[in-house]
Design a protein around this motif. Structure first.
Motif, mmCIF file in Angstrom:
data_model
loop_
_atom_site.group_PDB
_atom_site.id
_atom_site.type_symbol
_atom_site.label_atom_id
_atom_site.label_comp_id
_atom_site.label_asym_id
_atom_site.label_seq_id
_atom_site.Cartn_x
_atom_site.Cartn_y
_atom_site.Cartn_z
ATOM 1 N N HIS A 23 0.843 -1.189 0.000
ATOM 2 C CA HIS A 23 0.000 0.000 0.000
ATOM 3 C C HIS A 23 0.882 1.245 0.000
ATOM 4 N N PRO A 24 0.391 2.368 -0.519
ATOM 5 C CA PRO A 24 1.151 3.621 -0.453
ATOM 6 C C PRO A 24 1.583 3.919 0.981
ATOM 7 N N HIS A 114 -0.409 3.958 -8.518
ATOM 8 C CA HIS A 114 -0.714 2.587 -8.959
ATOM 9 C C HIS A 114 0.484 1.688 -8.697
ATOM 10 N N PHE A 115 0.279 0.610 -7.940
ATOM 11 C CA PHE A 115 1.360 -0.327 -7.642
ATOM 12 C C PHE A 115 1.697 -1.142 -8.895
ATOM 13 N N LEU A 116 2.995 -1.204 -9.226
ATOM 14 C CA LEU A 116 3.436 -1.947 -10.395
ATOM 15 C C LEU A 116 3.925 -3.348 -10.025
ATOM 16 N N HIS A 117 5.016 -3.407 -9.250
ATOM 17 C CA HIS A 117 5.547 -4.695 -8.849
ATOM 18 C C HIS A 117 6.588 -4.506 -7.755
ATOM 19 N N GLN A 118 6.941 -5.618 -7.147
ATOM 20 C CA GLN A 118 7.942 -5.645 -6.085
ATOM 21 C C GLN A 118 9.204 -6.297 -6.625
ATOM 22 N N ASN A 134 9.444 -1.433 -3.786
ATOM 23 C CA ASN A 134 8.178 -1.420 -4.512
ATOM 24 C C ASN A 134 8.203 -0.310 -5.558
ATOM 25 N N ASN A 135 7.711 -0.609 -6.738
ATOM 26 C CA ASN A 135 7.633 0.373 -7.817
ATOM 27 C C ASN A 135 6.202 0.859 -7.989
ATOM 28 N N HIS A 146 3.391 12.831 -15.315
ATOM 29 C CA HIS A 146 3.488 11.404 -15.043
ATOM 30 C C HIS A 146 4.747 11.129 -14.223
ATOM 31 N N TYR A 147 4.659 10.165 -13.317
ATOM 32 C CA TYR A 147 5.824 9.830 -12.502
ATOM 33 C C TYR A 147 5.956 8.326 -12.328
#
Length: 216
Positions: A23-24, A114-118, A134-135, A146-147
């Motif tokens: 989570h953020p 938005h979580f991409l992957h670990q 985490n990305n 955009h970031y």
């Protein structure tokens, strides 16, 4: 000038699916360290030492770098709660004091990211050989920029980020390193005495919309 981050591709290992989706998160409230800012299209490279205080809402940055063949140096102190920005020049004991109207924004993964992957940066074959991160990706609501950003899984420390600014039409890459949890010398947030009598100027058009932008 602005900021962002990058990760060496060869040092990343994608993990399998995780039992619980990250989570953020928000970075520690007191943090200091170093970072490198690279703006390839503008031929800008900056090295910075920063001090971050989310409790008192203060940020201090000492930066040195190159823009083309021009040397860049800056010592900036931001007091968000008091609404004052100091540009400090010790070589001639002068100070430029400007109104800071932007609200303080902490170092964090935005709640709508938005979580991409670990990933593991380095190796996962033995303990201590890799760093679990985490990305995330998203869009800044105010600027529509955009970031892409990378934070550690444990401790929520910033590692790397990239911002694409349509206004400048460039990528801004930032890499963090030598991070320390806490502030070794709290006096870094106290402006020098020669700033006391300086007149406060009106805020400029350019704004510090978040921590990363404030560093530049």
């Amino acid at each position: 000038m602005k900021i962002l981050f990058v990760i060496p591709v060869g040092l990343i290992l994608i993990l399998g699916s995780c039992a619980q989706k990250p989570h953020p998160c928000r970075a520690p409230p007191l943090l200091e360290g170093k970072l490198t800012v690279l703006v390839p299209g503008e031929k800008i490279r900056v090295y910075e030492k920063f001090y971050y205080d989310a409790i008192g809402q203060n940020v201090r940055v000492v930066a040195f770098g190159k823009e083309d063949n021009k040397t860049i140096f800056a010592d900036r102190l931001l007091h968000f709660r008091e609404g004052v920005k100091y540009d400090i020049h010790y070589h001639n004991q002068s100070c430029v004091k400007t109104a800071l109207k932007e609200p303080f924004a902490p170092i964090e993964v935005p709640h709508d990211a938005h979580f991409l992957h670990q990933l593991v940066m380095g190796s996962s074959s033995r303990p201590g050989e890799g760093l679990l991160v985490n990305n995330w990706e998203g869009v800044v609501s105010q600027t529509k920029e955009h970031y892409f950003m990378t934070f550690t899984e444990f401790g929520c420390l910033p590692i790397y980020s990239i911002y694409f600014t349509e206004k400048m039409n460039v990528d801004i890459m930032t890499s963090f390193y030598d991070l320390v949890n806490g502030i070794e010398d709290p006096e870094v947030f106290i402006p020098p005495s020669f700033c006391d009598s300086v007149k406060l100027l009106e805020a400029k058009d350019d704004t510090e919309t978040n921590f990363f932008k404030a560093l530049l």
